[in-house]
Design a protein around this motif. Structure first.
Motif, short mmCIF file in Angstrom:
data_model
loop_
_atom_site.label_atom_id
_atom_site.label_comp_id
_atom_site.label_asym_id
_atom_site.label_seq_id
_atom_site.Cartn_x
_atom_site.Cartn_y
_atom_site.Cartn_z
N PRO A 81 25.92 -12.79 49.25
CA PRO A 81 26.32 -11.70 50.15
C PRO A 81 25.11 -10.96 50.73
CG PRO A 81 27.60 -11.64 48.11
CD PRO A 81 26.50 -12.64 47.90
N LYS A 82 23.98 -10.99 50.03
CA LYS A 82 22.79 -10.28 50.50
C LYS A 82 21.96 -11.11 51.49
CE LYS A 82 22.20 -7.29 46.46
NZ LYS A 82 21.26 -6.85 45.39
N ALA A 83 22.17 -12.40 51.49
CA ALA A 83 21.39 -13.27 52.37
C ALA A 83 21.82 -13.11 53.82
CB ALA A 83 21.55 -14.73 51.94
N PRO A 84 20.93 -13.36 54.77
CA PRO A 84 21.32 -13.30 56.18
C PRO A 84 22.39 -14.34 56.49
CG PRO A 84 18.91 -13.36 55.96
CD PRO A 84 19.49 -13.66 54.60
N THR A 85 23.23 -14.02 57.44
CA THR A 85 24.22 -14.98 57.95
C THR A 85 23.79 -15.40 59.35
OG1 THR A 85 26.04 -14.02 56.67
CG2 THR A 85 26.62 -15.31 58.63
N VAL A 86 23.70 -16.71 59.54
CA VAL A 86 23.26 -17.27 60.82
C VAL A 86 24.41 -18.07 61.42
CG1 VAL A 86 21.59 -18.78 61.97
CG2 VAL A 86 20.88 -17.39 60.00
N LEU A 87 24.76 -17.75 62.65
CA LEU A 87 25.78 -18.50 63.38
C LEU A 87 25.08 -19.52 64.28
CD1 LEU A 87 28.97 -17.07 65.03
CD2 LEU A 87 27.58 -18.72 66.25
N LEU A 88 25.44 -20.78 64.16
CA LEU A 88 24.86 -21.86 64.95
C LEU A 88 25.91 -22.37 65.93
CD1 LEU A 88 23.13 -23.90 62.07
CD2 LEU A 88 22.13 -22.09 63.49
N LEU A 176 22.21 -13.18 62.83
CA LEU A 176 21.39 -13.87 63.83
C LEU A 176 22.23 -15.02 64.38
CD1 LEU A 176 17.66 -14.63 63.90
CD2 LEU A 176 19.20 -16.58 64.10
N ILE A 177 22.16 -15.22 65.70
CA ILE A 177 22.94 -16.26 66.35
C ILE A 177 21.99 -17.21 67.07
CG2 ILE A 177 24.65 -16.74 68.16
CD1 ILE A 177 24.96 -13.36 66.98
N VAL A 178 22.17 -18.51 66.86
CA VAL A 178 21.39 -19.53 67.56
C VAL A 178 22.33 -20.26 68.51
CG1 VAL A 178 20.02 -21.64 67.35
CG2 VAL A 178 19.78 -19.82 65.63
N VAL A 179 22.08 -20.13 69.79
CA VAL A 179 22.83 -20.85 70.81
C VAL A 179 21.95 -22.01 71.28
CG1 VAL A 179 23.92 -20.72 73.09
CG2 VAL A 179 24.09 -18.79 71.50
N ALA A 180 22.26 -23.21 70.80
CA ALA A 180 21.44 -24.39 71.11
C ALA A 180 21.95 -25.05 72.39
CB ALA A 180 21.46 -25.37 69.94
N ASP A 181 21.76 -24.35 73.51
CA ASP A 181 22.27 -24.86 74.80
C ASP A 181 21.33 -24.51 75.94
OD1 ASP A 181 23.95 -26.12 76.57
OD2 ASP A 181 25.37 -24.47 76.72
N THR A 182 20.05 -24.35 75.63
CA THR A 182 19.04 -24.19 76.68
C THR A 182 17.89 -25.14 76.33
OG1 THR A 182 17.96 -22.30 75.57
CG2 THR A 182 19.73 -21.80 77.12
N GLY A 183 16.65 -24.72 76.52
CA GLY A 183 15.55 -25.60 76.18
C GLY A 183 14.21 -25.06 76.62
N ASN A 184 13.20 -25.87 76.48
CA ASN A 184 11.83 -25.48 76.79
C ASN A 184 11.58 -25.54 78.30
OD1 ASN A 184 11.39 -25.20 74.06
ND2 ASN A 184 10.57 -27.27 73.81
N TYR A 185 10.71 -24.65 78.77
CA TYR A 185 10.45 -24.62 80.22
C TYR A 185 9.77 -25.90 80.69
CZ TYR A 185 5.42 -23.52 79.71
OH TYR A 185 4.08 -23.57 79.41
N ARG A 186 9.15 -26.62 79.76
CA ARG A 186 8.56 -27.92 80.04
C ARG A 186 8.53 -28.70 78.74
NH1 ARG A 186 7.37 -29.84 84.17
NH2 ARG A 186 7.47 -27.82 85.23
N LEU A 187 8.60 -30.02 78.83
CA LEU A 187 8.59 -30.87 77.64
C LEU A 187 7.40 -30.51 76.75
CD1 LEU A 187 9.78 -33.35 76.16
CD2 LEU A 187 8.23 -34.77 77.50
N GLY A 188 7.70 -30.23 75.49
CA GLY A 188 6.64 -29.94 74.53
C GLY A 188 6.11 -28.52 74.56
N LYS A 189 6.70 -27.64 75.37
CA LYS A 189 6.24 -26.25 75.48
C LYS A 189 7.31 -25.33 74.88
CE LYS A 189 2.50 -27.39 77.72
NZ LYS A 189 1.15 -27.22 77.10
N PRO A 190 7.13 -24.85 73.66
CA PRO A 190 8.18 -24.08 72.97
C PRO A 190 8.58 -22.83 73.74
CG PRO A 190 6.05 -23.81 71.86
CD PRO A 190 5.88 -24.89 72.87
#
Length: 461
Positions: A81-88, A176-190
């Motif tokens: 219960p004390k740990a963070p909850t992350v929505l993916l 914390l919410i992670v929406v994995a539906d975008t990306g890097n501005y260029r390949l290999g550039k975080p």
């Protein structure tokens, strides 16, 4: 699991993740309420559910949103219960490919470039596989509480999930919410996407006749509905290509600025064609409105021309709006503008109807969640500095989940860099990017596992 183990572990499972991505790409999960399409999206949902269960998320199940809706794939993992909850979050539906790409659902890996082609390889089945990778890498023992939410009709433009979330808040609350539906501005550039434009759409119908008429017998004095509609559309931009609709919000972007050379290459702009609008390129992309016609009904198709005056013509006009713009006010401004009498000197019947809205998003990048995410990306891309960039597209769900989690960081990231050609023919994803982004997400979860939920959301830190 120490840091060296984490890096090595992700590398050891990339073969499994590649196979999972191939399997998912081969499922033509284009959502529509038609029975055949529903069957295919359900097959994709069942496949993902089984994969999650196999990696320790044994409660993975489907949530039915409606009789003709794609099911939600949902799974949880609880540590403390004390740990963070992350929505993916990610989505498993894809855009329907056009006829120029007949083998869109036959994944192909180019060994030289290490890219997998196939509809949905990037948008957004790579995001699904990133989340699978986190469960796989940690052997089902993820160090934080997790809620995985995978949608099946994001590309439809419908707001089924956006309406479902507020009525079922407990399923979507997180630190914390992670929406994995975008990306890097260029390949290999975080890159972390910190801004999204909103959306406002209207349908414009112009009527001049009770039915189509012979263009030779009546052409000249009788106004063609399509010509009137084209005239209305021509008023939407000024001479410089800026949106001419008054009253809309706009800002000057101060984050990452793409070069015009890079942008033209990414967009495939033909040599000699000028770009529209004024202000910086990034402001035109991320923080100012833009307008496009995304649907059109008027004359017969090019292959079947008829000598007719059109009695009715219709267009769907889609407007991307500044992140802070109220979408309903944007619809009002656009509707009133299109019905200005001097744009319609022949007094054609012009009907403007709202067709959909979506809120924009601006992130607070000063939070612990953002700092941890930036560090995680830099860990996955050694020697690179995390960039903060905007995106011209819209993801209405983001503002919805932010509203029910006001203290949470919402992170937008993923594998969809410009070479992916999302929504276009021959979409592809870099397998190296998939490995790096999976590693970044695992590193982020590892870092968050060293905090309590209170520490993560403490705005004073």
């Amino acid at each position: 699991m120490n840091e060296l183990d984490l890096r090595a572990r992700v590398k050891s499972i990339i073969g499994d993740l590649t196979t999972h991505l191939e399997d998912l790409v081969s499922i033509p999960s284009v959502y529509s309420p038609a029975p055949d399409d529903l069957e295919r999206v359900r097959h994709a949902a069942d496949t993902i559910k089984t994969l999650l269960q196999g990696y320790g998320l044994t409660d993975a199940h489907l949530i039915e949103l409606g009789a003709k809706d794609a099911p939600l794939v949902y799974a949880t993992h609880t540590v403390s219960p004390k740990a963070p909850t992350v929505l993916l979050y990610a989505h498993y539906d894809v855009v329907r490919p056009d006829k120029s790409w007949p083998d869109a659902f036959t994944p192909h890996i180019d060994k030289a470039t290490r890219r997998m082609s196939g509809r949905g390889a990037a948008d957004d089945k790579s995001g699904i596989v990133m989340h699978l990778g986190a469960a796989h890498a940690f052997n089902g023992d993820i160090p934080v509480n997790v809620k995985i939410v995978l949608e099946g009709e994001e590309e439809s433009g419908l707001d089924v999930l956006e309406k479902y979330v507020p009525a079922h808040r407990d399923l979507f609350t997180a630190d914390l919410i992670v929406v994995a539906d975008t990306g890097n501005y260029r390949l290999g550039k975080p890159t972390l996407t910190t801004s999204l434009r909103g959306m406002a759409e209207v349908d414009v119908t112009v009527t001049t006749l009770d039915a189509p008429k012979h263009s030779g017998m009546y052409g000249g004095p009788v106004p063609d509905a399509f010509i009137v509609l084209a005239g209305l559309i021509s008023q939407l931009h000024d001479a410089d290509g800026n949106v001419a609709v008054p009253g809309l919000d706009e800002n000057t972007w101060t984050g990452h600025e793409p070069t015009e050379e890079e942008f033209r290459a990414d967009a495939g702009v033909k040599e000699g064609v000028k770009l529209m609008g004024t202000d910086s390129l990034s402001s035109r992309l991320y923080s100012k409105p833009s307008i496009n016609v995304v649907g059109l009904d008027g004359p017969p198709p090019w292959s079947q021309p008829i000598n007719q005056l059109q009695g009715t013509a219709k267009a769907r006009i889609s407007m991307r709006i500044a992140p802070q713009q109220d979408p309903e006010k944007a619809v009002k401004h656009l509707s009133e503008y299109l019905q200005r009498p001097h744009f319609n000197p022949w007094n054609a019947i012009v009907k403007v109807e709202p067709a959909g809205t979506g809120e924009g998003f601006t992130a607070d990048t000063s939070t612990r969640g953002y700092k941890a995410a930036a560090e995680a990306l830099e860990y996955a891309y050694p020697g690179e500095k995390t960039a903060f960039a905007g995106q011209g597209g819209s993801i209405p769900l983001v503002s919805v989940v932010q509203r029910i989690n006001p203290g949470a960081s919402v992170l937008l990231l993923g594998c969809e860099e410009p070479l992916c050609r999302i929504h276009a023919s021959h979409e592809s994803v870099s397998l190296d990017e998939l490995e790096s982004m999976t590693l970044a997400q695992c590193r982020l979860l590892q870092q968050l596992g060293r905090m309590t939920a209170a520490e993560l959301t403490d705005s004073g830190s």
